[in-house]
Design an enzyme around this catalytic site. Structure first.
Site, mmCIF file in Angstrom:
data_model
loop_
_atom_site.group_PDB
_atom_site.id
_atom_site.type_symbol
_atom_site.label_atom_id
_atom_site.label_comp_id
_atom_site.label_asym_id
_atom_site.label_seq_id
_atom_site.Cartn_x
_atom_site.Cartn_y
_atom_site.Cartn_z
ATOM 1 N NE ARG A 77 -1.408 31.323 26.710
ATOM 2 C CZ ARG A 77 -1.114 30.784 27.898
ATOM 3 N NH1 ARG A 77 -1.879 31.054 28.951
ATOM 4 N NH2 ARG A 77 -0.093 29.965 28.028
ATOM 5 C CD GLU A 156 -2.819 34.449 32.927
ATOM 6 O OE1 GLU A 156 -2.239 33.364 33.104
ATOM 7 O OE2 GLU A 156 -2.863 35.026 31.830
#
Length: 259
Positions: A77, A156
């Site tokens: 990530r 998100e």
């Protein structure tokens, strides 16, 4: 004839060939020992976190080397949707990237461009000097780099949930990963990742992503919640982290022997 090597399958290819959901964990400590333990645990994949941890470029390279001996698929990530950083993570040999905080299809297209060479993208060309091509030992790397790289984008926020179908439909996005923690916060439910409304939003993303013909995944440290998501069709999940597991186990020892 020059010595040649082949790169491992990308996360997207592994996901496409799987006959069950892929289960993994985070490595957030930056420890190669922790990464290697995760790599030989039997889990399918390991996420190296460059967003909410002190893991930078050089540490990521060390962690990827620690994992290279094992069949577990590593994903990295990156800290943000940053073309320069993405180029650097790719060049150090990160084949599978997760780009956080993608809210729109346009941001998803920017992420796709960042992982592709011109003329299909904007990735800078320096692979002959980098681990990505094993310093030139991967035959024809420039012409097939795109096939060795997998891009997952992270949804998100409430805005991203609304745009999930358009994000998933972007060519070059291989999979979509939902982060319930930030999603809950964006919905005004900070710390309530398993709230029914948050769960419903996650499941709506699953539906949108599947309708676009892509794979959907989710983070779920609550294992009952993880089972619900798997039953609802999640193709890949994260169910723990090195620092979380160490925290729980060490505190458990303290409670057992010092109470």
């Amino acid at each position: 004839m020059p010595f040649r090597v082949e790169l491992p399958d990308s996360f997207a290819r592994t996901l496409d060939g799987a006959d069950r959901p892929l289960v993994g964990m985070w490595v957030c400590s930056g420890s190669p020992v922790a990464a290697e333990i995760a790599g030989c645990s039997g889990l399918d994949w390991v996420l190296l976190d460059g967003e909410h941890s002190p893991i930078g470029l050089e540490t990521t390279a060390s962690l990827l080397r620690a994992l290279a001996a094992y069949p577990t698929t590593p994903m990295v990530r990156v800290p943000s949707l940053d073309t320069v950083l993405i180029k650097q993570f790719l060049d150090l040999g990160a084949q599978n990237l997760l780009v956080p905080m993608i809210d729109t299809a346009e941001e998803a297209r920017q992420a796709v461009a960042a992982v592709r060479y011109p003329a299909r993208g904007v990735r800078g060309v320096g692979s002959a000097l980098a681990r990505a091509s094993r310093w030139g030992a991967v035959d024809g790397y420039l012409g097939r780099a795109e096939d060795t790289v997998s891009l997952t984008v992270q949804i998100e926020s409430s805005t991203a949930v609304e745009n999930a179908a358009e994000i998933a439909a972007v060519d070059g996005v291989d999979a979509v990963f939902v982060g319930p923690s930030d999603l809950a916060a964006s919905m005004g439910m900070l710390g309530q990742q398993t709230h029914p409304d948050v769960t419903a939003s996650v499941l709506s993303v699953f539906d949108a992503v599947r309708a676009a013909g892509k794979k959907a995944g989710v983070n779920a440290f609550d294992h009952d919640q993880a089972r619900k998501y798997l039953d609802a069709g999640a193709s890949f999940v994260l169910v723990g982290a090195d620092v979380q597991l160490l925290t729980q186990a060490s505190r458990g020892l303290a409670e057992k022997f010092l109470a």
